[in-house]
Design a protein around this motif. Structure first.
Motif, PDB file in Angstrom:
ATOM      1  N   ASN A  80       0.836  -1.218   0.000  1.00 49.61           N
ATOM      2  CA  ASN A  80       0.000   0.000   0.000  1.00 49.61           C
ATOM      3  C   ASN A  80       0.861   1.254   0.000  1.00 49.61           C
ATOM      4  OD1 ASN A  80      -2.181  -1.742   0.169  1.00 49.61           O
ATOM      5  ND2 ASN A  80      -2.290  -1.585   2.381  1.00 49.61           N
ATOM      6  N   ARG A  81       1.835   1.293  -0.895  1.00 49.73           N
ATOM      7  CA  ARG A  81       2.774   2.413  -0.969  1.00 49.73           C
ATOM      8  C   ARG A  81       2.095   3.628  -1.588  1.00 49.73           C
ATOM      9  NH1 ARG A  81       8.361  -0.712  -2.599  1.00 49.73           N
ATOM     10  NH2 ARG A  81       7.878  -2.572  -1.406  1.00 49.73           N
ATOM     11  N   ARG A  82       2.165   4.736  -0.876  1.00 49.41           N
ATOM     12  CA  ARG A  82       1.627   6.008  -1.370  1.00 49.41           C
ATOM     13  C   ARG A  82       2.793   6.973  -1.496  1.00 49.41           C
ATOM     14  NH1 ARG A  82      -1.236   3.508   2.161  1.00 49.41           N
ATOM     15  NH2 ARG A  82      -0.485   4.630   3.961  1.00 49.41           N
ATOM     16  N   LEU A  83       3.049   7.411  -2.715  1.00 49.48           N
ATOM     17  CA  LEU A  83       4.226   8.207  -3.034  1.00 49.48           C
ATOM     18  C   LEU A  83       3.830   9.607  -3.472  1.00 49.48           C
ATOM     19  CD1 LEU A  83       7.231   8.627  -3.862  1.00 49.48           C
ATOM     20  CD2 LEU A  83       6.677   7.440  -5.989  1.00 49.48           C
ATOM     21  N   ARG A  84       4.528  10.590  -2.923  1.00 51.66           N
ATOM     22  CA  ARG A  84       4.333  11.991  -3.304  1.00 51.66           C
ATOM     23  C   ARG A  84       5.707  12.628  -3.491  1.00 51.66           C
ATOM     24  NH1 ARG A  84       0.198  10.149  -4.013  1.00 51.66           N
ATOM     25  NH2 ARG A  84      -1.779  10.478  -2.970  1.00 51.66           N
ATOM     26  N   ALA A  96      10.875  13.096  -1.962  1.00 51.27           N
ATOM     27  CA  ALA A  96       9.728  12.191  -2.071  1.00 51.27           C
ATOM     28  C   ALA A  96       9.349  11.737  -0.670  1.00 51.27           C
ATOM     29  CB  ALA A  96      10.064  10.993  -2.949  1.00 51.27           C
ATOM     30  N   ARG A  97       8.068  11.471  -0.485  1.00 57.49           N
ATOM     31  CA  ARG A  97       7.541  10.897   0.755  1.00 57.49           C
ATOM     32  C   ARG A  97       6.795   9.633   0.359  1.00 57.49           C
ATOM     33  NH1 ARG A  97       9.646  13.067   5.131  1.00 57.49           N
ATOM     34  NH2 ARG A  97       8.182  11.781   6.261  1.00 57.49           N
ATOM     35  N   VAL A  98       7.058   8.582   1.103  1.00 58.66           N
ATOM     36  CA  VAL A  98       6.335   7.326   0.908  1.00 58.66           C
ATOM     37  C   VAL A  98       5.736   6.937   2.247  1.00 58.66           C
ATOM     38  CG1 VAL A  98       6.480   4.893   0.266  1.00 58.66           C
ATOM     39  CG2 VAL A  98       7.900   6.575  -0.932  1.00 58.66           C
ATOM     40  N   ARG A  99       4.444   6.698   2.250  1.00 58.38           N
ATOM     41  CA  ARG A  99       3.766   6.100   3.404  1.00 58.38           C
ATOM     42  C   ARG A  99       3.360   4.710   2.948  1.00 58.38           C
ATOM     43  NH1 ARG A  99      -0.797   9.146   6.080  1.00 58.38           N
ATOM     44  NH2 ARG A  99      -0.261   7.657   7.683  1.00 58.38           N
ATOM     45  N   ALA A 100       3.740   3.717   3.714  1.00 55.43           N
ATOM     46  CA  ALA A 100       3.479   2.342   3.322  1.00 55.43           C
ATOM     47  C   ALA A 100       3.210   1.495   4.554  1.00 55.43           C
ATOM     48  CB  ALA A 100       4.666   1.777   2.545  1.00 55.43           C
ATOM     49  N   ASP A 101       2.304   0.553   4.405  1.00 54.20           N
ATOM     50  CA  ASP A 101       2.002  -0.378   5.486  1.00 54.20           C
ATOM     51  C   ASP A 101       2.970  -1.556   5.422  1.00 54.20           C
ATOM     52  OD1 ASP A 101      -0.192   1.194   6.255  1.00 54.20           O
ATOM     53  OD2 ASP A 101      -1.463   0.209   4.785  1.00 54.20           O
ATOM     54  N   TYR A 102       3.185  -2.186   6.561  1.00 54.94           N
ATOM     55  CA  TYR A 102       4.052  -3.356   6.584  1.00 54.94           C
ATOM     56  C   TYR A 102       3.464  -4.433   7.487  1.00 54.94           C
ATOM     57  CZ  TYR A 102       5.883  -2.124  11.220  1.00 54.94           C
ATOM     58  OH  TYR A 102       6.004  -1.843  12.560  1.00 54.94           O
ATOM     59  N   ILE A 103       3.855  -5.651   7.168  1.00 58.13           N
ATOM     60  CA  ILE A 103       3.640  -6.801   8.039  1.00 58.13           C
ATOM     61  C   ILE A 103       4.979  -7.528   8.064  1.00 58.13           C
ATOM     62  CG2 ILE A 103       2.734  -8.249   6.186  1.00 58.13           C
ATOM     63  CD1 ILE A 103       0.898  -9.533   8.346  1.00 58.13           C
ATOM     64  N   ASN A 104       5.354  -8.025   9.242  1.00 58.50           N
ATOM     65  CA  ASN A 104       6.692  -8.574   9.400  1.00 58.50           C
ATOM     66  C   ASN A 104       6.674  -9.816  10.285  1.00 58.50           C
ATOM     67  OD1 ASN A 104       9.447  -8.914   9.509  1.00 58.50           O
ATOM     68  ND2 ASN A 104       9.839  -7.136  10.771  1.00 58.50           N
ATOM     69  N   PHE A 127       8.659   7.116   4.929  1.00 61.74           N
ATOM     70  CA  PHE A 127       9.983   7.278   4.335  1.00 61.74           C
ATOM     71  C   PHE A 127      10.097   8.691   3.770  1.00 61.74           C
ATOM     72  CE2 PHE A 127       9.090   2.722   3.683  1.00 61.74           C
ATOM     73  CZ  PHE A 127      10.245   2.138   4.181  1.00 61.74           C
ATOM     74  N   GLY A 128      11.183   9.378   4.081  1.00 56.44           N
ATOM     75  CA  GLY A 128      11.525  10.649   3.452  1.00 56.44           C
ATOM     76  C   GLY A 128      12.755  10.419   2.602  1.00 56.44           C
ATOM     77  N   LEU A 138      17.432   7.387   1.180  1.00 55.42           N
ATOM     78  CA  LEU A 138      16.581   7.628   2.341  1.00 55.42           C
ATOM     79  C   LEU A 138      17.190   8.739   3.187  1.00 55.42           C
ATOM     80  CD1 LEU A 138      15.986   3.900   3.326  1.00 55.42           C
ATOM     81  CD2 LEU A 138      14.335   5.437   2.219  1.00 55.42           C
ATOM     82  N   HIS A 139      16.383   9.706   3.537  1.00 56.43           N
ATOM     83  CA  HIS A 139      16.814  10.772   4.441  1.00 56.43           C
ATOM     84  C   HIS A 139      16.278  10.502   5.846  1.00 56.43           C
ATOM     85  CE1 HIS A 139      18.196  14.666   5.696  1.00 56.43           C
ATOM     86  NE2 HIS A 139      16.987  14.994   6.112  1.00 56.43           N
ATOM     87  N   GLU A 140      15.092   9.905   5.895  1.00 55.35           N
ATOM     88  CA  GLU A 140      14.533   9.504   7.188  1.00 55.35           C
ATOM     89  C   GLU A 140      13.586   8.329   6.994  1.00 55.35           C
ATOM     90  OE1 GLU A 140      11.995  12.327   9.146  1.00 55.35           O
ATOM     91  OE2 GLU A 140      11.033  12.903   7.270  1.00 55.35           O
ATOM     92  N   VAL A 141      13.563   7.494   8.011  1.00 50.36           N
ATOM     93  CA  VAL A 141      12.629   6.374   8.082  1.00 50.36           C
ATOM     94  C   VAL A 141      12.021   6.414   9.477  1.00 50.36           C
ATOM     95  CG1 VAL A 141      12.352   3.866   8.070  1.00 50.36           C
ATOM     96  CG2 VAL A 141      13.967   4.945   6.483  1.00 50.36           C
ATOM     97  N   VAL A 142      10.696   6.448   9.533  1.00 50.69           N
ATOM     98  CA  VAL A 142      10.006   6.409  10.818  1.00 50.69           C
ATOM     99  C   VAL A 142       9.057   5.213  10.799  1.00 50.69           C
ATOM    100  CG1 VAL A 142       8.496   7.623  12.438  1.00 50.69           C
ATOM    101  CG2 VAL A 142      10.147   8.919  11.053  1.00 50.69           C
ATOM    102  N   VAL A 143       9.207   4.358  11.791  1.00 54.88           N
ATOM    103  CA  VAL A 143       8.364   3.179  11.946  1.00 54.88           C
ATOM    104  C   VAL A 143       7.238   3.510  12.924  1.00 54.88           C
ATOM    105  CG1 VAL A 143       8.288   0.780  12.739  1.00 54.88           C
ATOM    106  CG2 VAL A 143      10.301   1.631  11.513  1.00 54.88           C
ATOM    107  N   HIS A 144       6.014   3.196  12.527  1.00 54.73           N
ATOM    108  CA  HIS A 144       4.854   3.352  13.406  1.00 54.73           C
ATOM    109  C   HIS A 144       4.250   1.963  13.598  1.00 54.73           C
ATOM    110  CE1 HIS A 144       4.971   7.709  12.819  1.00 54.73           C
ATOM    111  NE2 HIS A 144       5.140   7.465  11.532  1.00 54.73           N
ATOM    112  N   GLU A 145       4.793   1.208  14.573  1.00 56.02           N
ATOM    113  CA  GLU A 145       4.240  -0.122  14.832  1.00 56.02           C
ATOM    114  C   GLU A 145       2.843   0.043  15.409  1.00 56.02           C
ATOM    115  OE1 GLU A 145       5.279  -3.337  18.008  1.00 56.02           O
ATOM    116  OE2 GLU A 145       6.614  -3.631  16.270  1.00 56.02           O
TER     117      GLU A 145
END
Length: 160
Positions: A80-84, A96-104, A127-128, A138-145
């Protein structure tokens, strides 16, 4: 929009998608050198919502290497990658900004190959990214578990 601009945008989208996929592969494979190369020199990651740390990518890579030693198997699925694309210094497409869901799903070392994974978690990545002379990084990665599940480990739940 001209065909040339549209083609450049498609190529950027593919490059950004590949970078996110490389990120997942580096974490799952424990390739911390590759992980660090995915970031800009001042890139940062924030795993605090998953019980981790926040800091520059090299420091976080060290923490991940130590923390994920517990797991013999890791398999990110980033969906579910959303790219802007954004602006930097009045030019288009430099950020670019990517908001994406994950399962791990992950399996503890020594758990064998039978049964369900020992731990499964899910959430969202932010992702920034920046365009650099070497390409997108990648400039930044923030995980929202958002959730975590550990199967019941009582003797009745463990298959023979």
């Amino acid at each position: 929009m001209t065909q040339r601009v549209e083609l450049a945008t498609v190529m950027d989208r593919l490059a950004v998608d590949e970078l996110v996929t490389e990120y997942a592969g580096a974490v799952d494979d424990g390739d911390w050198s590759a992980y660090k190369r995915l970031f800009t020199a001042d890139g940062r990651a924030d795993y605090r919502s998953a019980g981790g740390i926040e800091g520059e990518a090299g420091r976080v890579a060290g923490w991940l290497a130590e923390s994920l030693e517990l797991f013999a198997m890791r398999q990110h699925l980033i969906v579910n990658r959303r790219l802007r694309f954004g602006l930097l210094e009045h030019d288009t497409g430099d950020t670019a900004r990517v908001r994406a869901d994950y399962i791990n799903p992950m399996r503890f070392a020594g758990a064998g190959d039978r049964g369900a994974p020992d731990l499964v978690c899910g959430g969202r990545y932010d992702f920034g990214l920046l365009r650099t002379p070497e390409g997108w990084r990648l400039h930044e990665v923030v995980v929202h578990e958002k959730w975590r599940r550990m199967p019941d480990r009582s003797p009745a739940a463990v298959p023979d």
